[in-house]
Design a protein around this motif. Structure first.
Motif, PDB file in Angstrom:
ATOM      1  N   LEU B   6     -36.104 -70.786 -19.686  1.00 27.97           N
ATOM      2  CA  LEU B   6     -37.100 -70.241 -18.750  1.00 27.97           C
ATOM      3  C   LEU B   6     -38.161 -69.482 -19.541  1.00 27.97           C
ATOM      4  O   LEU B   6     -37.844 -68.606 -20.345  1.00 27.97           O
ATOM      5  CB  LEU B   6     -36.426 -69.287 -17.750  1.00 27.97           C
ATOM      6  N   ILE B   7     -39.403 -69.843 -19.282  1.00 28.46           N
ATOM      7  CA  ILE B   7     -40.534 -69.273 -20.019  1.00 28.46           C
ATOM      8  C   ILE B   7     -41.239 -68.232 -19.145  1.00 28.46           C
ATOM      9  O   ILE B   7     -41.673 -68.553 -18.031  1.00 28.46           O
ATOM     10  CB  ILE B   7     -41.542 -70.376 -20.405  1.00 28.46           C
ATOM     11  N   PRO B   8     -41.395 -67.008 -19.624  1.00 28.88           N
ATOM     12  CA  PRO B   8     -42.098 -65.996 -18.819  1.00 28.88           C
ATOM     13  C   PRO B   8     -43.595 -66.282 -18.771  1.00 28.88           C
ATOM     14  O   PRO B   8     -44.143 -66.951 -19.662  1.00 28.88           O
ATOM     15  CB  PRO B   8     -41.803 -64.693 -19.571  1.00 28.88           C
ATOM     16  N   THR B   9     -44.269 -65.747 -17.775  1.00 30.72           N
ATOM     17  CA  THR B   9     -45.686 -66.073 -17.563  1.00 30.72           C
ATOM     18  C   THR B   9     -46.566 -65.832 -18.793  1.00 30.72           C
ATOM     19  O   THR B   9     -47.439 -66.654 -19.066  1.00 30.72           O
ATOM     20  CB  THR B   9     -46.253 -65.304 -16.356  1.00 30.72           C
ATOM     21  N   PRO B  10     -46.376 -64.744 -19.587  1.00 29.61           N
ATOM     22  CA  PRO B  10     -47.313 -64.551 -20.713  1.00 29.61           C
ATOM     23  C   PRO B  10     -47.187 -65.603 -21.808  1.00 29.61           C
ATOM     24  O   PRO B  10     -48.110 -65.761 -22.607  1.00 29.61           O
ATOM     25  CB  PRO B  10     -46.940 -63.159 -21.253  1.00 29.61           C
ATOM     26  N   LEU B  11     -46.081 -66.319 -21.854  1.00 29.58           N
ATOM     27  CA  LEU B  11     -45.893 -67.324 -22.909  1.00 29.58           C
ATOM     28  C   LEU B  11     -46.233 -68.736 -22.448  1.00 29.58           C
ATOM     29  O   LEU B  11     -46.296 -69.662 -23.252  1.00 29.58           O
ATOM     30  CB  LEU B  11     -44.444 -67.283 -23.433  1.00 29.58           C
ATOM     31  N   ARG B  12     -46.446 -68.908 -21.169  1.00 31.00           N
ATOM     32  CA  ARG B  12     -46.700 -70.271 -20.666  1.00 31.00           C
ATOM     33  C   ARG B  12     -47.970 -70.915 -21.221  1.00 31.00           C
ATOM     34  O   ARG B  12     -47.992 -72.133 -21.419  1.00 31.00           O
ATOM     35  CB  ARG B  12     -46.703 -70.266 -19.131  1.00 31.00           C
ATOM     36  N   PRO B  13     -49.025 -70.143 -21.501  1.00 31.41           N
ATOM     37  CA  PRO B  13     -50.217 -70.794 -22.093  1.00 31.41           C
ATOM     38  C   PRO B  13     -49.910 -71.473 -23.417  1.00 31.41           C
ATOM     39  O   PRO B  13     -50.634 -72.377 -23.834  1.00 31.41           O
ATOM     40  CB  PRO B  13     -51.199 -69.632 -22.289  1.00 31.41           C
ATOM     41  N   TYR B  14     -48.837 -71.033 -24.098  1.00 35.99           N
ATOM     42  CA  TYR B  14     -48.471 -71.613 -25.395  1.00 35.99           C
ATOM     43  C   TYR B  14     -47.367 -72.655 -25.249  1.00 35.99           C
ATOM     44  O   TYR B  14     -46.835 -73.147 -26.244  1.00 35.99           O
ATOM     45  CB  TYR B  14     -48.022 -70.499 -26.348  1.00 35.99           C
ATOM     46  N   ALA B  15     -46.993 -72.939 -24.018  1.00 37.03           N
ATOM     47  CA  ALA B  15     -45.880 -73.855 -23.752  1.00 37.03           C
ATOM     48  C   ALA B  15     -46.298 -74.921 -22.737  1.00 37.03           C
ATOM     49  O   ALA B  15     -45.496 -75.319 -21.871  1.00 37.03           O
ATOM     50  CB  ALA B  15     -44.664 -73.073 -23.243  1.00 37.03           C
ATOM     51  N   GLY B  16     -47.541 -75.359 -22.842  1.00 34.59           N
ATOM     52  CA  GLY B  16     -48.017 -76.409 -21.942  1.00 34.59           C
ATOM     53  C   GLY B  16     -48.032 -76.000 -20.489  1.00 34.59           C
ATOM     54  O   GLY B  16     -47.919 -76.850 -19.599  1.00 34.59           O
ATOM     55  N   LYS B  17     -48.146 -74.683 -20.258  1.00 37.22           N
ATOM     56  CA  LYS B  17     -48.187 -74.116 -18.893  1.00 37.22           C
ATOM     57  C   LYS B  17     -46.900 -74.359 -18.109  1.00 37.22           C
ATOM     58  O   LYS B  17     -46.886 -74.249 -16.883  1.00 37.22           O
ATOM     59  CB  LYS B  17     -49.392 -74.639 -18.115  1.00 37.22           C
ATOM     60  N   SER B  19     -42.992 -73.591 -16.871  1.00 34.34           N
ATOM     61  CA  SER B  19     -42.119 -72.437 -16.634  1.00 34.34           C
ATOM     62  C   SER B  19     -40.678 -72.726 -17.064  1.00 34.34           C
ATOM     63  O   SER B  19     -39.923 -71.794 -17.345  1.00 34.34           O
ATOM     64  CB  SER B  19     -42.153 -72.044 -15.159  1.00 34.34           C
ATOM     65  N   ILE B  20     -40.297 -73.989 -17.078  1.00 34.70           N
ATOM     66  CA  ILE B  20     -38.954 -74.383 -17.507  1.00 34.70           C
ATOM     67  C   ILE B  20     -39.090 -75.538 -18.493  1.00 34.70           C
ATOM     68  O   ILE B  20     -39.789 -76.514 -18.211  1.00 34.70           O
ATOM     69  CB  ILE B  20     -38.091 -74.824 -16.317  1.00 34.70           C
ATOM     70  N   ILE B  21     -38.440 -75.399 -19.637  1.00 38.59           N
ATOM     71  CA  ILE B  21     -38.506 -76.451 -20.652  1.00 38.59           C
ATOM     72  C   ILE B  21     -37.087 -76.867 -21.033  1.00 38.59           C
ATOM     73  O   ILE B  21     -36.218 -76.015 -21.273  1.00 38.59           O
ATOM     74  CB  ILE B  21     -39.276 -75.951 -21.896  1.00 38.59           C
ATOM     75  N   GLU B  22     -36.852 -78.151 -21.040  1.00 37.55           N
ATOM     76  CA  GLU B  22     -35.539 -78.683 -21.446  1.00 37.55           C
ATOM     77  C   GLU B  22     -35.542 -78.847 -22.967  1.00 37.55           C
ATOM     78  O   GLU B  22     -36.485 -79.413 -23.533  1.00 37.55           O
ATOM     79  CB  GLU B  22     -35.299 -80.037 -20.785  1.00 37.55           C
ATOM     80  N   VAL B  23     -34.471 -78.342 -23.607  1.00 41.16           N
ATOM     81  CA  VAL B  23     -34.350 -78.494 -25.058  1.00 41.16           C
ATOM     82  C   VAL B  23     -32.972 -79.060 -25.385  1.00 41.16           C
ATOM     83  O   VAL B  23     -32.057 -79.017 -24.553  1.00 41.16           O
ATOM     84  CB  VAL B  23     -34.545 -77.141 -25.793  1.00 41.16           C
ATOM     85  N   ASN B  24     -32.841 -79.566 -26.603  1.00 31.96           N
ATOM     86  CA  ASN B  24     -31.549 -80.064 -27.062  1.00 31.96           C
ATOM     87  C   ASN B  24     -30.964 -79.062 -28.042  1.00 31.96           C
ATOM     88  O   ASN B  24     -31.625 -78.697 -29.032  1.00 31.96           O
ATOM     89  CB  ASN B  24     -31.713 -81.426 -27.745  1.00 31.96           C
ATOM     90  N   ALA B  25     -29.758 -78.590 -27.762  1.00 32.21           N
ATOM     91  CA  ALA B  25     -29.176 -77.560 -28.617  1.00 32.21           C
ATOM     92  C   ALA B  25     -27.673 -77.427 -28.400  1.00 32.21           C
ATOM     93  O   ALA B  25     -27.155 -77.733 -27.323  1.00 32.21           O
ATOM     94  CB  ALA B  25     -29.847 -76.219 -28.310  1.00 32.21           C
ATOM     95  N   GLN B  26     -27.024 -76.933 -29.460  1.00 32.12           N
ATOM     96  CA  GLN B  26     -25.600 -76.571 -29.370  1.00 32.12           C
ATOM     97  C   GLN B  26     -25.433 -75.046 -29.367  1.00 32.12           C
ATOM     98  O   GLN B  26     -24.375 -74.534 -29.009  1.00 32.12           O
ATOM     99  CB  GLN B  26     -24.831 -77.145 -30.569  1.00 32.12           C
ATOM    100  N   THR B  27     -26.476 -74.354 -29.840  1.00 31.97           N
ATOM    101  CA  THR B  27     -26.438 -72.890 -29.878  1.00 31.97           C
ATOM    102  C   THR B  27     -27.772 -72.338 -29.352  1.00 31.97           C
ATOM    103  O   THR B  27     -28.763 -73.080 -29.250  1.00 31.97           O
ATOM    104  CB  THR B  27     -26.256 -72.364 -31.319  1.00 31.97           C
TER     105      THR B  27
END
Lengths: 146, 92
Positions: B6-17, B19-27
């Protein structure tokens, strides 16, 4: 651009400052960003001030509260649009501490001066730019009467 | 595995606008690495030059602060959500 807030929520956050006087109150403003960059407040979520070492002149909202509020807001289709706190016996202007500790660019920081236990002035300030260049600008606070 | 960040509003301009981004991770650490790999503009807003999380950036795994879990090495599972929240403080 403006921060629009229904009068009952405006009254609520001012009363919060009176209730915690002579300590600072704090809370989160949940709502919507409109297309022009303005914001509409849908809820003012009361938070505890975790700066128990210096309640009269500092505030801090627990990150765990922020996580819960942000999640609930997003589930409702809303966002965190700002924050509020009080300045007991001090003007409703941002302080150097307020700016140093502000990290939510694009959000509103609403400050109410509380003098002798009564809420007096409420102002809103918009945090702009990235961390290294951040600054506050005065923001129009539009109280919506029904 | 795929988890949500979950991306907070101040960081969304740097995350393609987004609010939720799916990532691949084990940790949790891998989740943040994958996040900045997908959105490189986020890096300087999350990490200092020495690669550590900036002091005002809080990272939660579900309802737990990763500082009180196993930090970057905290394992994640499919249903988990990583939440980023900048701190909120100040005072007169």
């Amino acid at each position: 651009m403006a921060l629009k807030i229904p009068v009952e929520l405006y009254d609520q956050l001012r009363q919060h400052g009176e209730a915690t006087y002579p300590h600072e109150c704090c809370g989160v403003l949940v709502g919507e960003f409109d297309e022009s960059g303005g914001k509409v407040v849908k809820a003012a979520v009361t938070c505890g001030n975790t700066r128990t070492d210096s309640l009269a002149n500092r505030y801090h909202i627990s990150p765990s509260e922020l996580v819960r509020i942000q999640r609930d807001a997003m589930l409702a289709g809303h966002d965190i649009v700002g924050f509020y706190h009080s300045h007991p016996d001090h003007p409703a202007r941002w302080s150097t501490t307020d700016l140093a500790e502000a990290h939510w660019t694009g959000s509103s920081y609403v400050i109410t001066s509380v003098e002798n236990g009564r809420a007096v002035v409420t102002n809103s300030f918009l945090l702009l730019d990235h961390e290294e260049a951040k600054h506050f600008e005065d923001e129009l606070l539009e109280v919506i009467e029904h | 595995m795929s988890i949500k960040v979950l991306i907070p509003t101040p960081l969304r301009p740097y995350a393609g606008k987004q609010s939720i981004i799916e990532v691949n991770a084990q940790t949790v650490g891998e989740a943040l690495s994958d996040l900045v790999a997908r959105h490189p503009d986020l890096r300087k807003h999350l990490f200092s030059e020495d690669g550590k999380l900036r002091s005002f950036v809080n990272v939660y795994l579900n309802d737990e602060d990763i500082r009180y879990l196993n930090k970057d090495a905290t394992p994640v599972k499919e249903t988990d959500t990583v939440t980023i929240v900048p701190s909120v403080a100040g005072g007169r």
